[in-house]
Each structure stands twice: as C-alpha cells, then as structure tokens.
Design a protein around this motif. Structure first.
Motif, mmCIF file in Angstrom:
data_model
loop_
_atom_site.group_PDB
_atom_site.id
_atom_site.type_symbol
_atom_site.label_atom_id
_atom_site.label_comp_id
_atom_site.label_asym_id
_atom_site.label_seq_id
_atom_site.Cartn_x
_atom_site.Cartn_y
_atom_site.Cartn_z
ATOM 1 N N VAL A 244 36.290 0.736 -44.255
ATOM 2 C CA VAL A 244 37.667 0.396 -43.513
ATOM 3 C C VAL A 244 37.011 -0.499 -42.119
ATOM 4 C CG1 VAL A 244 39.573 0.773 -42.008
ATOM 5 C CG2 VAL A 244 39.148 2.086 -44.400
ATOM 6 N N LEU B 7 35.816 5.633 -44.193
ATOM 7 C CA LEU B 7 36.312 5.026 -43.041
ATOM 8 C C LEU B 7 35.163 3.757 -42.710
ATOM 9 C CD1 LEU B 7 37.132 8.280 -40.999
ATOM 10 C CD2 LEU B 7 38.561 6.422 -41.704
ATOM 11 N N VAL C 24 39.331 3.403 -35.438
ATOM 12 C CA VAL C 24 38.692 3.817 -36.808
ATOM 13 C C VAL C 24 37.131 4.403 -36.631
ATOM 14 C CG1 VAL C 24 38.170 3.190 -39.206
ATOM 15 C CG2 VAL C 24 40.116 2.202 -37.961
ATOM 16 N N LEU D 147 37.508 7.828 -35.598
ATOM 17 C CA LEU D 147 37.642 8.894 -36.662
ATOM 18 C C LEU D 147 36.453 9.199 -37.475
ATOM 19 C CD1 LEU D 147 41.087 7.285 -38.006
ATOM 20 C CD2 LEU D 147 40.826 9.395 -36.598
ATOM 21 N N HIS D 148 35.702 7.769 -37.563
ATOM 22 C CA HIS D 148 34.537 8.012 -38.286
ATOM 23 C C HIS D 148 33.261 9.002 -37.678
ATOM 24 C CE1 HIS D 148 31.583 5.581 -40.788
ATOM 25 N NE2 HIS D 148 30.679 5.334 -39.551
#
Ligand code: HEM
Lengths: 305, 430
Positions: B133, B130, B207, B210-211
């Motif tokens: 990303v 992640l 993101v 999420l990380h």
C-alpha cells in the motif's frame, strides 16, 4: 545525466541492446569544450561572464529574452558584475555589494537597449520607461505573435534556462553556435532556414527530389545528412562584438564560449554556492560515517561470545 | 516482537504521564528495548533509511509549498523563483526532487530484501501488504509531484498517464474527466494534483505507523528466516545495537544523496522539464522518471489485442496487475522455508527476476520499437511467471538446504569453515 547515461549504456549493452540506443537522434554529437564551471570544484570565470553578457546584449538579445533574470542578478554574489566594495569616490553610506546599488548594474539597466512597460500612470496610460536594477531584463518582443512574425514563423526560445533544457546543454549550445555549415549537395534548404549538423532534425525531408523514389523513400546509396535546419541565421561572425580587453580574440569560437558561460550562469546563478556547500556537506557526512562505524564496532564488540 | 513492557518511569512527570497516556512506554518498548534478532545485515537498514526519506520529503515539501504557485501560468516561474530568489530555495528543491529518486531507490532495495528473505510469509502477511500500500501511495504521490513544476515532461506525462484510464470500459472516460477536472490536462488538474500531492504523504505516514505496528507484533524476520527461539540468545535490544547500525547505514545513504543533490542535481531529471509546458508541442519522446520505467515497459509490452481486450486496456491491466500481484504473494509462495539462503533453486530464479526488473527499467526508457518490444514482452512474461508459476511450483518441488536450529546457532556456525548456512551473504554484525 552523465551518470544515468553511463549506467543505462552499461546495462543496455549487457542486454545486447546497444543498437537500439545508437539509432536514437540523428544530430552530430556536441563538441566537448573544457568549461571553467565543469567538475565538483568548477566556478564561473568572471571575465568570461562579463564578456558573455556583452555578447548576449549586443547579439542574442535582438531575438531572445532571458525572462528569469533581473538586472540585479548581474550584481549579486557570484554574478558577472558583483562588487565586494565600491570603487573609489563613492560615499561611505553606499553599499555596492547590494545588487540594487551596484553602479555597474545601475548603468547597465539605464542604458539597456529595451525599455520596460510600466503603469498605469496617473492618467491611466501604460508608459515605457528606462529599466531599474530591480526590473526583469526586458526581452525583444511584446508577445509570441510578434516574435514569430519577425522570425519566419519560428519562435526564438527564452535563453534563461537553455543550458539546462538541452542534453549536455553548454556543449550543445556552443557547438550549435560554431557549427553552422554549408548544406550538403544532396539537400535543398528553403530560404530563411539554415543547416546545422548539431541541430536535431530530420534531413530526409530536405533531400532533393532526385534522391527520393516515388513513395518518398530515400534512394539506395544516398546518405541522409546528420543534423537539421533551423530558422536562426548564424548569429555570430568574427569581430561583431568589440571586447574592451584587447588580449581576448574576437572570434566566433571565443564569443560562443563566452556567451555559453554567461547562459550557464543564467540557468543556475546559485551553482557556486551549491558546489561549495556540497564539499562541506560531504566532508561532514564522511566524518559522521567514520564516527558511526567506529561506534558501531565498539557497541557490538561487547557482544562477542 | 510483542514482549512484556520494560519501561520504568523515572521522574514524577513521567509517572504522571504514563498513567494517562503511556506514549513514552510505547516509544521505549518499540525503539529502545525492542528485542531484535542479532544477525540482521545491512539490507535491514533500509527501513530506517526510508523513514528518513519520508521525513525529508515532508519537511522540504512544506517549505516548497510556501513559495510555490499552483497555477498553469505561474507554476513554472514560481519553481524558478524558488531556485533563484528564495533563501536556500535551490537546496530545498534539489533535495526534494532528488529525494523522490532516493526514496524509490531505497524502497526497491527494501522490497527485494523482503522477497529474498521471505519476509512476506506467515506471520508477516499484513506487514507486507501494508508495504505494498505504501509503495502504491508513493507512486501516486511522486507522479503528481512531478506534474507540479509544469514543465514539458510534467504536462505530457500527466497527459499520457491520465489518458490510460480512458481504456477502462464504461467508466474510463468519466474517471479521466474526474482527474482532469475538465476536458484536458489544465489548471484544474494542476490544482487537484497539488492538493493530493500535499495530502498523500501524510496518508503514507499513517500507513507507515501501521506498518511498524504490524512489524512489532511478530518482530523482525532475519537473514536465516528462522524465528526467534530464545529471546536471550537470539536477540539484542534495538537500542543501542540497531540504532547505531541503522545510523551508520543512514549516514552512508546520505553521502550518496548529497552527491546527487550537490554535484549532479539534474542528472536524474529530464532536460525537457526545464521548458515550460506547451500543449501545442509534443516532446520528441515522453519518458517517465526512472523509477516508473519498469512499469511503463510492462504497459507498453502489451501490443496485441486479446479478444475483446484492446492492447491499450491490456497494457493498463498488465501494469496494475504487476502491482496488485504483490498483495497475494504470501499465498503464492507455499514454501515453508523463508530465506532463499536455504533455497538454492529459488535463489537462482530470484536473480533472474532481479535482472528482468532491471531490463524492464532500461526498456521503459527506450523507444518501444523493433527488438525492444520483444525484450519487454519476455521480461514481462518472466515477471508474472515468477510469481504465478515459478514460486508456487518451487514450493512443491525444491529441496531446501537444512536450516540452522536457531539464530544463535547460525551466528556461531559462521565462524567454522564447514558452516552449514549458505555463505553468500557478507558477515552481518558480530
Ligand atoms: C512521499 C513523499 C513525497 C514524494 C515522493 C514527493 C515527490 C515529488 C516530486 C518527484 C516532485 C517534482 C520535483 C521536481 O522535478 O521539481 C515534487 C514536487 C513538489 N512537492 Fe513533493 N513529494 C513528497 C512529499 C511532499 C510533501 C509532503 C509536500 C508538501 C507538504 C510536497 C510539496 C511539493 C511541491 C510544492 C512541489 C513542487 C515544487 C518542485 O517541483 O520542486 N511534496 N514532489
């Protein structure tokens, strides 16, 4: 810029690549002038700004515009003609610190050498009129084609960001203005072009034919001069601008330094505000760091076994 | 790490909310009572620093967008209007422009930290991916942002980079046309870049969530790389221990940030970007922002054709591979030992890797001629060799130093002269 170049130079020499850097650019390095605005506490020298505006208006404005500037900018805080209070003899309800009411700025706009194009008027025609303080400072040419026709097909760049648009801008523009020199004997300069060792160019193309071999390579032992040729004739000569203050010398060097002071202000009129806010911010942040470090030691002290 | 919730709603309102949307519980368990290894050093403050960077970019960006005009004939002047006429516009713009650089400085340190301490290894593979990303999204965002002021470098960087895509076989030209919205970099390009530059930071924000989620399942890695054995002995609650330590790290970082913004705001930029974009005049040299230079150097290092692959396509493949390879790193490095503190051989190769990356950064800013090309090729070869050969082989061949039994052990041993752990790191918080 300075920071980046030094870091790069250090890293590059570590890797043994200094030779590659030295080969880039063939112009003479700009003279280092001491500027009033240099350094973290540097401010603009107001007298120099006023003289610089005068040099710009009398000389450079024949060919160059400063399209990002309006007359009112000249009278804003930190500008060349800012007034804190009105000179004697003004009505109480006039606020001269307001750039649009500043009498000097209003006069400069009204007497400016160019008119502004306005309209359409009631009969649908575009009209030329005297500039107001709120107008942009009009430039010399209505469009690029006319500008080129008047300048040997070269385009005089707008000067309102020039000191930011060149490496070491203030030193460079200063050096360019005082640096015109007679062309070395090895080169042939076409009419309408002028040699300047500080201008970035390639003088190989100007070498006289006897210094080039059949394939156009430079003959051994011939040194290609540094610098380049540009279409701007040396704009300044001693005495060309009449300064009101008798004590200031009317020399090319003085004019160049003054006009660069003005152009640097024009590139970033908010520089003084930036630096003074910077000093306060750094003081604030350093105190914050000290307090946080101290809190950190206090909080973690309780954890010692 | 996942742990039983310790949240105690105090007031009636908190109880009411907790039964409906336990968001305060989530915040409490994630950022107040979260058990965090007690030996994290300052390299661990960069996560917090990065969050601050993202928030700063979004806030200043939204204000800039209120005054900016995404049109080729007005963009440059609208940025100057921000600099001159908008109240504190110069501040917003300088913070945003330098904020990009600060963001990348922090992310590079953060990533090297992860590499050194093996933070990408099981069970943190998804967390690492992640992160990659986020990094790629950041690069896309910064690239498109740099085009917005529509200066000479904006225009020519956009031209060079979009043209790369035409090297892709079959669909390359169509991709490039899609980027351009026409047949060259022009107003439609500027419009879509502005739209995407506004959008992507919010994608990054998502993101990042999420990380952090993926971080809070296994919990933090730490300088020893040894997992938490005993929550009581090895960890401290995130608040106040790490809120105050991160706060200090952020404040120090802001000093550097402010020094650039207020005293050298154009130092990291290129003077040519204060010249309006002009499609008819190519700048003497087209250089990207410093944070893209390592990748630019890799792109230009491929100067030879490889069978059917032209040197241009080869460069594009090498550049994108240098990013994509990070995704599979967790499976390339087979060593069971996370931290390079206990991997003396790996540590040496790692130092050379850092030097190679810096060399690539320097080379990316120099003209690609003469010896520079060779140097860039060597550094590029090392970049890939490090991931594809050195790390896999080391996993089999090296003999790591003995690991401390636990984090608490490592912290206590530090104070004995014959400390077992590698003492290369400055003493963490004690
Ligand atoms: C990941 C976060 C972001 C990064 C890394 C980033 C990066 C950049 C960069 C490098 C520039 C060029 C600055 C210059 O040279 O002038 C820029 C410009 C710009 N950005 Fe962003 N940005 C981010 C987020 C945002 C957001 C969230 C917005 C809007 C909501 C925004 C709006 C703008 C605008 C309007 C400009 C053009 C004005 C200017 O050039 O200063 N940015 N950005």
């Amino acid at each position: 810029m300075i920071a980046r170049t030094t870091i790069f130079a250090a890293l590059a020499s570590l890797a043994g690549m200094t030779a590659a850097i030295a080969s880039a650019g063939s112009a003479k390095e700009a003279e280092h002038h001491h500027w009033h605005f240099a350094g973290p506490f540097g401010t603009f020298d107001k007298d120099a700004l006023q003289r610089g505006y005068q040099v710009y208006e009398t000389v450079c404005a024949s060919c160059h515009g400063v399209e990002q500037l309006s007359f009112r900018n000249l009278g804003q805080k930190g500008g060349p003609f800012y007034l804190n209070t009105c000179p004697a003899g003004f009505a109480d309800n006039v606020d001269c610190s307001n750039p649009n009411e500043n009498p000097i700025v209003k006069a400069l706009a009204a007497q400016y050498r160019y008119q502004v194009l306005d309209g359409p008027d009631d009969s649908g025609d575009m009209v030329e009129r005297t500039p107001l303080a709120s107008d942009r400072i009009p430039g010399p040419y209505p469009n690029e084609v006319i500008a080129r026709l008047a300048n040997n097909n070269a385009l005089p760049p707008d000067l309102s960001l020039i000191t930011k648009a060149r490496h070491h801008g203030p030193d460079y523009v200063y050096s360019l203005l005082i640096g015109y020199a007679d062309a070395p004997a090895t080169v042939e300069i076409t009419p309408g072009q002028y040699y300047n060792p500080y201008f970035h160019g390639d003088m190989t193309q100007a070498l006289k034919p006897e210094f080039l071999d059949a394939e156009g390579h430079v003959v051994d032992g011939v040194v290609v001069p540094v610098g380049g040729v540009l279409a701007m004739a040396p704009p300044l000569v001693d005495g060309i601008v009449d300064y009101a203050d008798e004590a200031t010398p009317e020399t090319v060097e003085q004019y160049a330094a003054d006009v660069v002071e003005f152009l640097t202000w024009a590139s970033e009129p908010k520089m003084e505000a930036r630096k003074s806010m910077g000093v306060m911010s750094l003081i604030y942040l350093v105190i914050l760091c000290i307090i946080l470090y101290w809190s950190y030691r206090r909080v973690w002290a309780g954890l010692k076994k | 790490m996942s742990h039983p919730s310790t949240y105690n709603p105090n007031s009636g309102l908190e109880k009411w909310l907790d039964a409906r949307l336990p968001i305060l519980r989530l915040a409490h368990d994630s950022f107040v009572d979260f058990p965090t290894p007690k030996n994290l050093n300052y390299w661990w403050t960069f996560g917090g620093i990065l969050t601050v960077c993202l928030v700063i970019q979004i806030i200043t960006g939204i204000v800039l967008a209120m005054h900016y005009t995404p049109h080729t004939s007005m963009a440059f002047d609208s940025v100057e209007h921000i600099m001159r006429d908008v109240n504190y516009g110069w501040l917003m713009r300088y913070v945003h422009a330098n904020g990009g650089s600060m963001f990348f400085l922090a992310v590079y340190i953060h990533m090297f930290r992860g590499l050194y301490y093996g933070s990408y290894k099981e069970p943190r593979e998804v967390l690492w991916m992640l992160g990659v990303v986020i990094f790629i999204l950041m690069m896309a965002t910064a690239f498109m942002g740099y085009v917005l002021p529509w200066g000479q470098m904006s225009y020519w960087a956009a031209t060079v980079i979009t043209n790369l895509f035409s090297a892709i076989p079959l669909i390359g030209d169509d991709i490039r046309t899609l980027f351009w919205g026409g047949f060259s970099v022009d107003n439609p390009t500027l419009n879509r870049f502005f739209s995407l530059h506004y959008l992507l930071p919010f994608a990054i924000f998502g993101v990042v969530m999420l990380h952090i989620w993926a971080l809070h399942v296994p919990g933090n890695n730490n300088p020893t790389g040894v997992e938490v054995k005993d929550v009581k002995k090895d960890t401290v609650p995130f608040h106040p221990y790490y809120t105050v330590k991160d706060g200090f790290g952020i404040a120090v970082f802001l000093v550097l940030f402010a020094a650039f913004v207020f005293f050298n705001p154009d130092g990291l930029g290129h003077p040519d970007n204060y010249i309006k974009a002009n499609p008819l005049s190519t700048p003497a040299s087209i250089v990207p922002e410093w944070y893209f230079m390592p990748f630019y150097a890799i792109l230009r290092a491929i100067t030879f054709d490889l069978g059917p692959i032209s040197s241009k396509l080869g460069g594009v493949i090498a550049m994108f591979s240098s990013l994509l390879i990070l995704f599979v790193l967790p499976w390339l490095d087979r060593s069971k030992v996370r931290s390079m503190r206990y991997r003396p051989a790996a540590r040496l190769w790692f130092v050379i890797f850092v030097v190679a990356c810096i060399a690539l950064g320097v080379l990316g800013g120099l003209p690609a001629e003469g010896r520079n090309v060779l140097y860039a090729q060597i550094a590029t070869a090392y970049y890939f060799g490090f991931f594809l050969i050195i790390l896999p082989l080391l996993g089999i061949m090296e003999t790591p130093k003995p690991l401390p039994r636990s984090i608490a052990d490592a912290v206590l041993n530090k104070h004995k002269p014959e400390a077992a752990s590698g003492g290369a790191q400055p003493a963490p918080a004690e």
